[in-house]
Design a protein around this motif. Structure first.
Motif, PDB file in Angstrom:
ATOM      1  N   TYR A  15       0.893  -1.071  -0.199  1.00  0.00           N
ATOM      2  CA  TYR A  15       0.583   0.157   0.034  1.00  0.00           C
ATOM      3  C   TYR A  15       1.130   1.235  -0.352  1.00  0.00           C
ATOM      4  O   TYR A  15       1.972   0.645   0.884  1.00  0.00           O
ATOM      5  CB  TYR A  15      -1.240   0.125   0.857  1.00  0.00           C
ATOM      6  CG  TYR A  15      -1.582  -1.383   1.381  1.00  0.00           C
ATOM      7  CD1 TYR A  15      -3.428  -1.026   0.241  1.00  0.00           C
ATOM      8  CD2 TYR A  15      -2.428  -2.348   2.234  1.00  0.00           C
ATOM      9  CE1 TYR A  15      -3.860  -1.908   0.076  1.00  0.00           C
ATOM     10  CE2 TYR A  15      -2.641  -2.826   2.292  1.00  0.00           C
ATOM     11  CZ  TYR A  15      -4.045  -2.617   1.163  1.00  0.00           C
ATOM     12  OH  TYR A  15      -5.549  -4.074   1.563  1.00  0.00           O
ATOM     13  N   ILE A  16       0.608   2.305  -0.720  1.00  0.00           N
ATOM     14  CA  ILE A  16       1.191   3.329  -0.907  1.00  0.00           C
ATOM     15  C   ILE A  16       0.412   4.878   0.138  1.00  0.00           C
ATOM     16  O   ILE A  16      -0.928   4.994  -0.638  1.00  0.00           O
ATOM     17  CB  ILE A  16       1.664   4.689  -2.324  1.00  0.00           C
ATOM     18  CG1 ILE A  16       2.885   2.982  -2.759  1.00  0.00           C
ATOM     19  CG2 ILE A  16       2.818   4.756  -1.878  1.00  0.00           C
ATOM     20  CD1 ILE A  16       2.934   3.537  -4.233  1.00  0.00           C
ATOM     21  N   THR A  17       0.409   4.859   1.583  1.00  0.00           N
ATOM     22  CA  THR A  17      -0.246   6.351   1.719  1.00  0.00           C
ATOM     23  C   THR A  17      -0.339   7.497   0.986  1.00  0.00           C
ATOM     24  O   THR A  17       0.405   7.611   0.055  1.00  0.00           O
ATOM     25  CB  THR A  17       0.665   5.931   3.175  1.00  0.00           C
ATOM     26  OG1 THR A  17       1.489   6.961   3.111  1.00  0.00           O
ATOM     27  CG2 THR A  17       0.420   4.858   3.847  1.00  0.00           C
ATOM     28  N   ARG A  18      -0.855   8.086   1.660  1.00  0.00           N
ATOM     29  CA  ARG A  18      -1.021   9.586   1.124  1.00  0.00           C
ATOM     30  C   ARG A  18      -0.005  10.370   1.125  1.00  0.00           C
ATOM     31  O   ARG A  18       0.250  11.289   0.877  1.00  0.00           O
ATOM     32  CB  ARG A  18      -2.553  10.184   0.783  1.00  0.00           C
ATOM     33  CG  ARG A  18      -2.276  10.446   3.036  1.00  0.00           C
ATOM     34  CD  ARG A  18      -3.597  10.957   3.389  1.00  0.00           C
ATOM     35  NE  ARG A  18      -4.007  11.055   4.938  1.00  0.00           N
ATOM     36  CZ  ARG A  18      -4.947  12.629   5.584  1.00  0.00           C
ATOM     37  NH1 ARG A  18      -4.953  13.377   4.482  1.00  0.00           N
ATOM     38  NH2 ARG A  18      -4.955  13.095   6.728  1.00  0.00           N
ATOM     39  N   PHE A  19       0.825   9.720   2.283  1.00  0.00           N
ATOM     40  CA  PHE A  19       2.596  10.554   2.363  1.00  0.00           C
ATOM     41  C   PHE A  19       3.415   9.982   1.540  1.00  0.00           C
ATOM     42  O   PHE A  19       4.790  10.515   2.107  1.00  0.00           O
ATOM     43  CB  PHE A  19       2.838  10.790   3.769  1.00  0.00           C
ATOM     44  CG  PHE A  19       0.967  11.227   4.835  1.00  0.00           C
ATOM     45  CD1 PHE A  19       0.831  12.028   4.656  1.00  0.00           C
ATOM     46  CD2 PHE A  19       0.233   9.916   5.559  1.00  0.00           C
ATOM     47  CE1 PHE A  19       0.076  13.265   5.915  1.00  0.00           C
ATOM     48  CE2 PHE A  19      -0.810  10.119   6.102  1.00  0.00           C
ATOM     49  CZ  PHE A  19      -0.880  12.005   6.080  1.00  0.00           C
ATOM     50  N   PHE A  61      -5.705  -1.306  -7.725  1.00  0.00           N
ATOM     51  CA  PHE A  61      -6.197  -0.089  -7.539  1.00  0.00           C
ATOM     52  C   PHE A  61      -5.650   0.621  -6.639  1.00  0.00           C
ATOM     53  O   PHE A  61      -5.453   0.060  -5.676  1.00  0.00           O
ATOM     54  CB  PHE A  61      -7.127  -0.257  -7.493  1.00  0.00           C
ATOM     55  CG  PHE A  61      -7.882  -0.963  -7.078  1.00  0.00           C
ATOM     56  CD1 PHE A  61      -8.590  -0.723  -5.708  1.00  0.00           C
ATOM     57  CD2 PHE A  61      -8.894  -1.883  -7.314  1.00  0.00           C
ATOM     58  CE1 PHE A  61      -8.737  -1.560  -4.529  1.00  0.00           C
ATOM     59  CE2 PHE A  61      -9.440  -2.725  -6.634  1.00  0.00           C
ATOM     60  CZ  PHE A  61      -9.879  -2.285  -5.479  1.00  0.00           C
ATOM     61  N   ALA A  62      -5.264   2.145  -6.615  1.00  0.00           N
ATOM     62  CA  ALA A  62      -4.493   2.469  -5.485  1.00  0.00           C
ATOM     63  C   ALA A  62      -5.986   2.369  -4.091  1.00  0.00           C
ATOM     64  O   ALA A  62      -6.807   2.792  -3.604  1.00  0.00           O
ATOM     65  CB  ALA A  62      -4.786   3.957  -5.555  1.00  0.00           C
ATOM     66  N   PRO A  63      -4.795   2.628  -3.476  1.00  0.00           N
ATOM     67  CA  PRO A  63      -3.766   2.702  -2.602  1.00  0.00           C
ATOM     68  C   PRO A  63      -2.905   1.527  -3.102  1.00  0.00           C
ATOM     69  O   PRO A  63      -1.860   0.532  -2.330  1.00  0.00           O
ATOM     70  CB  PRO A  63      -3.322   3.016  -1.269  1.00  0.00           C
ATOM     71  CG  PRO A  63      -4.727   2.081  -1.074  1.00  0.00           C
ATOM     72  CD  PRO A  63      -5.709   1.999  -1.188  1.00  0.00           C
ATOM     73  N   LEU A  64      -3.108  -0.093  -3.230  1.00  0.00           N
ATOM     74  CA  LEU A  64      -2.657  -1.320  -3.464  1.00  0.00           C
ATOM     75  C   LEU A  64      -1.712  -1.247  -4.858  1.00  0.00           C
ATOM     76  O   LEU A  64      -2.655  -0.721  -5.297  1.00  0.00           O
ATOM     77  CB  LEU A  64      -4.447  -2.011  -3.164  1.00  0.00           C
ATOM     78  CG  LEU A  64      -3.188  -3.612  -3.448  1.00  0.00           C
ATOM     79  CD1 LEU A  64      -1.953  -4.094  -2.456  1.00  0.00           C
ATOM     80  CD2 LEU A  64      -4.319  -4.686  -3.305  1.00  0.00           C
ATOM     81  N   HIS A  65      -0.302  -1.696  -4.732  1.00  0.00           N
ATOM     82  CA  HIS A  65       0.310  -1.622  -5.526  1.00  0.00           C
ATOM     83  C   HIS A  65       1.001  -2.895  -5.313  1.00  0.00           C
ATOM     84  O   HIS A  65       1.170  -3.410  -5.100  1.00  0.00           O
ATOM     85  CB  HIS A  65       0.840  -0.635  -5.827  1.00  0.00           C
ATOM     86  CG  HIS A  65       0.702   0.754  -5.595  1.00  0.00           C
ATOM     87  ND1 HIS A  65       0.244   1.362  -7.173  1.00  0.00           N
ATOM     88  CD2 HIS A  65       0.311   1.393  -4.533  1.00  0.00           C
ATOM     89  CE1 HIS A  65      -0.271   2.679  -6.600  1.00  0.00           C
ATOM     90  NE2 HIS A  65      -0.565   3.067  -5.088  1.00  0.00           N
ATOM     91  N   TYR A  66       1.251  -3.712  -7.126  1.00  0.00           N
ATOM     92  CA  TYR A  66       1.922  -4.648  -7.680  1.00  0.00           C
ATOM     93  C   TYR A  66       2.865  -4.440  -7.155  1.00  0.00           C
ATOM     94  O   TYR A  66       3.196  -3.373  -7.880  1.00  0.00           O
ATOM     95  CB  TYR A  66       0.905  -5.556  -9.042  1.00  0.00           C
ATOM     96  CG  TYR A  66       2.230  -6.532  -9.509  1.00  0.00           C
ATOM     97  CD1 TYR A  66       2.318  -7.548  -8.923  1.00  0.00           C
ATOM     98  CD2 TYR A  66       2.949  -6.331 -10.361  1.00  0.00           C
ATOM     99  CE1 TYR A  66       3.072  -8.244  -9.526  1.00  0.00           C
ATOM    100  CE2 TYR A  66       3.772  -7.028 -10.902  1.00  0.00           C
ATOM    101  CZ  TYR A  66       4.203  -8.118 -10.159  1.00  0.00           C
ATOM    102  OH  TYR A  66       4.912  -8.958 -10.270  1.00  0.00           O
ATOM    103  N   GLN A  67       3.896  -4.892  -6.266  1.00  0.00           N
ATOM    104  CA  GLN A  67       5.888  -5.041  -7.305  1.00  0.00           C
ATOM    105  C   GLN A  67       6.336  -6.088  -7.754  1.00  0.00           C
ATOM    106  O   GLN A  67       6.904  -5.779  -8.564  1.00  0.00           O
ATOM    107  CB  GLN A  67       6.148  -4.876  -5.386  1.00  0.00           C
ATOM    108  CG  GLN A  67       6.255  -3.513  -4.596  1.00  0.00           C
ATOM    109  CD  GLN A  67       6.719  -3.471  -2.899  1.00  0.00           C
ATOM    110  OE1 GLN A  67       6.386  -4.675  -2.865  1.00  0.00           O
ATOM    111  NE2 GLN A  67       8.093  -3.346  -3.259  1.00  0.00           N
ATOM    112  N   SER A  68       6.697  -7.453  -7.422  1.00  0.00           N
ATOM    113  CA  SER A  68       6.998  -8.125  -8.184  1.00  0.00           C
ATOM    114  C   SER A  68       6.260  -9.656  -7.855  1.00  0.00           C
ATOM    115  O   SER A  68       4.911  -9.549  -7.396  1.00  0.00           O
ATOM    116  CB  SER A  68       8.263  -8.188  -7.510  1.00  0.00           C
ATOM    117  OG  SER A  68       8.464  -8.700  -5.987  1.00  0.00           O
ATOM    118  N   GLY A  69       6.359 -10.735  -8.202  1.00  0.00           N
ATOM    119  CA  GLY A  69       6.001 -12.372  -8.281  1.00  0.00           C
ATOM    120  C   GLY A  69       5.147 -12.428  -9.310  1.00  0.00           C
ATOM    121  O   GLY A  69       4.454 -11.127 -10.469  1.00  0.00           O
TER     122      GLY A  69
END
Length: 335
Positions: A15-19, A61-69
């Protein structure tokens, strides 16, 4: 080993927060789900169970983001697909999701048949109303739901009936994998039994090929699933057959988790309930070593400073701990 329906390799999402801060909610999860099998996922609140469920669908969809795998459904890598393609081609057809509190997600102003029409037309815009109704009527009948439900609004249904209706709608396209997130929570015992029976019927009748069942009710997992994976702080800390996970857990967290609940089975009458002290770590800055170390009464200094890899056993069981199996069993026997 049977046919693998779902295979996940080293999946990482955040998750990427608003900060702009990263929260590593799913960190290196790998699993395989065979046709005709069900996998239970256990762990306390905040350990990443529901985030894993969302991540497995490959639709971010924001705030959840795929990284790898990678996420493969019958060999098809859905983690590399575009979101629109996942929505149109994968969700509902290949993999379906029943979220927590799903029975509250139904629009009270629409009849149940309208929800089914929306689901089917999202994949087949030319589908006829009469064909959709016939499909829904037959499916509801097979699953023990009266045809009259199709013409009712959600507010006219009881909690248990709403939950069973949501399950029927979610699986109307016969997905290969069904992810059920706390499907029996907030229901009375009778309604829970009916929901569980319905999920089993979906598999037995071939409407779904495999299932992932997420719940806090660990005794329920023992009676419903073939295997159990225990999650802690975004990682899988133990995996094994349901019976051995409940009655012979290896990882200290699994043991603490199983020791904090009552399993209604023979030989457990005199067992004392034990609470796990402390709270899970902050996933904005997860520990370098074992993520459970600060709460573990068996931890050693090396647990804090070394990354902990998975220990895989010959029977397919896995646990993530610095101690080997003999050391773990020794400390348990000395209690």
């Amino acid at each position: 080993m049977g046919k693998v329906i779902l295979e996940v390799d080293n999946l990482k999402t955040k998750y990427i927060t608003r900060f702009g801060e990263d929260i590593y909610a799913v960190d290196g999860i790998s699993l395989k789900l065979e046709e005709g099998k069900s996998l239970g996922i256990a762990g306390e609140s905040g350990c990443g169970k529901s985030t894993l469920a969302l991540s497995l669908m490959g639709y971010y969809f924001a705030p959840l983001h795929y990284q790898s795998g990678t996420i493969n459904i019958e060999g098809k890598n859905i983690s590399s697909m575009k979101p629109d393609d996942v929505r149109r081609k994968i969700l509902g057809n290949e993999i379906a999701y029943i979220p927590q509190a799903a029975m509250n997600a139904l629009n009270p102003t629409q009849k149940i048949i309208r929800f089914i029409e929306d689901v089917i037309r999202a994949h087949d815009p030319k589908a006829k109303k009469s064909d959709i109704y016939d499909l829904a009527r037959k499916r509801f009948e097979i699953l023990g739901l009266p045809e009259s439900v199709l013409q009712k609004h959600a507010v006219e249904l009881s909690g248990g009936m709403k939950q069973r209706t949501v399950i029927a709608i979610s699986t109307i396209l016969s997905p290969k994998v069904l992810i059920a997130d706390e499907p029996s929570s907030a229901l009375d015992v009778t309604s829970q039994k009916m929901v569980i029976k319905m999920l089993k019927d979906l598999m037995n009748k071939g409407f779904i090929k495999s299932m992932i069942f997420i719940t806090h009710e660990l005794p329920l997992l023992y009676n419903v699933t073939d295997d159990i994976m225990v999650m802690y702080a975004g990682q899988s800390v133990e995996f094994g057959r349901a019976k051995e996970m409940v009655f012979d857990p290896l990882h200290p967290y699994s043991k603490g988790l199983m020791g904090s609940i009552i399993v209604p089975e023979e030989g457990t009458k005199n067992n004392k309930l034990i609470a796990i002290p402390g709270t899970p770590p902050n996933l904005k800055n997860p520990p370098i070593g074992c993520r459970f170390a600060e709460r573990c009464k068996y931890s050693r200094p090396e647990c804090m400073i070394h990354s902990i890899s998975e220990n895989k056993m010959k029977n397919g069981r896995m646990y993530r701990c610095y101690m080997n199996e003999s050391e773990l069993r020794e400390v348990y026997s000395n209690e």
